[in-house]
Design an enzyme around this catalytic site. Structure first.
Site, PDB file in Angstrom:
ATOM      1  N   THR A   1      41.185   5.282 -20.927  1.00  0.00           N
ATOM      2  CA  THR A   1      42.548   5.084 -21.426  1.00  0.00           C
ATOM      3  C   THR A   1      43.163   6.390 -21.924  1.00  0.00           C
ATOM      4  OG1 THR A   1      42.053   2.816 -22.051  1.00  0.00           O
ATOM      5  CG2 THR A   1      43.925   3.849 -23.143  1.00  0.00           C
TER       6      THR A   1
ATOM      7  N   GLY B   1      47.824   3.056 -20.330  1.00  0.00           N
ATOM      8  CA  GLY B   1      46.899   2.082 -20.889  1.00  0.00           C
ATOM      9  C   GLY B   1      46.488   1.101 -19.814  1.00  0.00           C
TER      10      GLY B   1
ATOM     11  N   SER C   1      36.104   4.884 -28.478  1.00  0.00           N
ATOM     12  CA  SER C   1      35.070   4.492 -29.438  1.00  0.00           C
ATOM     13  C   SER C   1      33.963   5.542 -29.446  1.00  0.00           C
ATOM     14  CB  SER C   1      34.488   3.131 -29.049  1.00  0.00           C
ATOM     15  OG  SER C   1      35.434   2.110 -29.214  1.00  0.00           O
TER      16      SER C   1
ATOM     17  N   GLY D   1      31.541  -4.555 -18.470  1.00  0.00           N
ATOM     18  CA  GLY D   1      32.036  -4.282 -19.814  1.00  0.00           C
ATOM     19  C   GLY D   1      32.872  -5.423 -20.358  1.00  0.00           C
TER      20      GLY D   1
ATOM     21  N   GLU E   1      39.137  -3.187 -22.739  1.00  0.00           N
ATOM     22  CA  GLU E   1      38.473  -3.466 -21.457  1.00  0.00           C
ATOM     23  C   GLU E   1      39.438  -4.160 -20.486  1.00  0.00           C
ATOM     24  OE1 GLU E   1      36.121  -1.732 -21.624  1.00  0.00           O
ATOM     25  OE2 GLU E   1      34.321  -2.429 -22.589  1.00  0.00           O
TER      26      GLU E   1
END
Length: 379
Positions: free
Chosen positions: A125, A130, A157, A240, A362
């Site tokens: 991203t 996005g 993350s 994911g 995700e």
């Protein structure tokens, strides 16, 4: 058709549940409050094989399937949604390197990732792309034996703590066919990190922008072939999405168990809440939604394991349905608690905050509908 777990799968679930009960749940509220990233505890999870669940065994991976992965992440997230979700991201990055990397790249990275001696992040991203991930603008220009990366990634993350970054960047034409994937080490010159984001939930893991300013990455760190990176990224996201859906299951299950226990002891108008038919109906609906979501997640996991032609559609459907349903279960559990559910003395408000983002990351749940419809039109 057999809906029962095998003896081995039950043993895996028991092991994951025991770990969550002893190592995650007792600390979850404090980690959320202090915004603490428990790397030491995640390495304990790695000792049980939870950092490389579906990574191959050649370099130390556990070599299990996606069904086992879904089982494990449901149990871990019942202890702590945020920590379990990060371990799921690490698993995805580790699997991508093991699945698409050269023999040399796999040997260099996978053993350290299996034990979480090195921690991995997934970087797709961007601030300007996005849901339209194929429009990413981070570039990778070949210069001799290096690629020079420029651009930035958002909402990453582990940013700033992770040791390894699996990065999608543009090496060619516009669109998905011009995207390649690279493995970038934290100490690479030109790699930088923004300030930590102030988030609604997922506070037990760091999140920040990752930036590339003439970041020189060795050409041998290209994952697979130029132009195949977007395909690798999407294959990683099939699994994911199921991992995040499974993390929603665990959080919702804890919320339901907490609400059922509270309803049995809380008295109003002379009787316990669970004596009222309205509460009984609500709990029944929550349990039904949780069970339905779990079945969809397990079907999606089975589809990946068996390479079923509908795997992408079923994974998108499962992610959309499970994350929506589980958030609503957690919200209903909070409502059953009334004002107490809004207090941090109970886990409900934390579960609600943590599960909310699962409907966004995700691939947003709107994009899951796009994928589902697209796959339907192909049939």
């Amino acid at each position: 058709m057999d809906f029962a777990l095998t003896e081995d799968q039950r043993a895996i679930a028991d092991m994951a549940r025991a770990f969550a009960d002893s190592e995650l749940a007792p600390h979850s509220a404090r980690w959320d409050e202090e915004k603490h990233f428990p790397v030491d505890v995640m390495r304990k999870a790695a000792e049980l094989g939870f950092a490389a669940i579906y990574t191959g065994e050649e370099h130390g991976g556990t070599g299990l399937g996606r069904v086992e992965s879904a089982i494990i992440f449901e149990e871990l997230s019942r202890g702590d949604v945020s920590v379990a979700a990060f371990i799921s991201i690490h698993n995805m990055a580790c699997w991508m390197i093991d699945s698409f990397g050269s023999d040399e790249l796999r040997a260099r990275y996978v053993p350290a990732l299996v034990g979480m001696d090195k921690i991995a992040s997934y970087c797709l991203t961007e601030p300007g792309s996005g849901s339209d991930a194929a429009a990413l603008r981070t570039t990778a220009r070949r210069e001799g034996e290096h690629y020079v990366l420029n651009g930035s990634k958002a909402f990453i993350s582990g940013a700033g703590t992770s040791d390894v970054y699996v990065v999608m960047a543009r090496t060619g034409e516009d669109g998905p066919r011009g995207i390649s994937t690279f493995v970038v080490d934290k100490d690479t010159p030109g790699l930088g990190f923004g300030a930590q984001e102030k988030k609604m939930g997922w506070n037990a893991q760091p999140t920040a922008i990752v930036s590339f300013d003439d970041c020189r990455v060795p050409a041998r760190n290209l994952l697979g072939k130029e132009g195949d990176g977007f395909r690798y990224a999407m294959m990683g996201l099939d699994g994911g999405r199921l991992n995040i859906a499974a993390c929603s299951l665990g959080g919702a299950r804890l919320a339901l168990e907490t609400a059922q226990s509270y309803a049995a002891t809380r008295k109003q108008f002379g009787k316990s809440l669970d004596a009222f038919q309205n509460t009984q109906f609500k709990l029944a609906d929550m349990a039904t939604a949780l069970d339905a979501a779990r079945l969809m997640v397990l079907r999606g996991a089975w589809a990946i394991d068996t390479r079923h032609p509908d795997k992408t559609k079923w994974c998108a459907m499962a992610k959309r349905m499970a994350t929506d349903a589980c958030f609503e279960i957690a919200d209903d559990a909070l409502q059953i608690h009334g004002g107490y559910g809004y207090l941090k003395d109970y886990p409900l408000e934390r579960i609600v905050r943590d599960l909310r983002v699962h409907r966004i990351l995700e691939g947003t749940n709107e994009i899951m509908r796009v994928i589902t419809a697209r796959e339907m039109m192909r049939q």
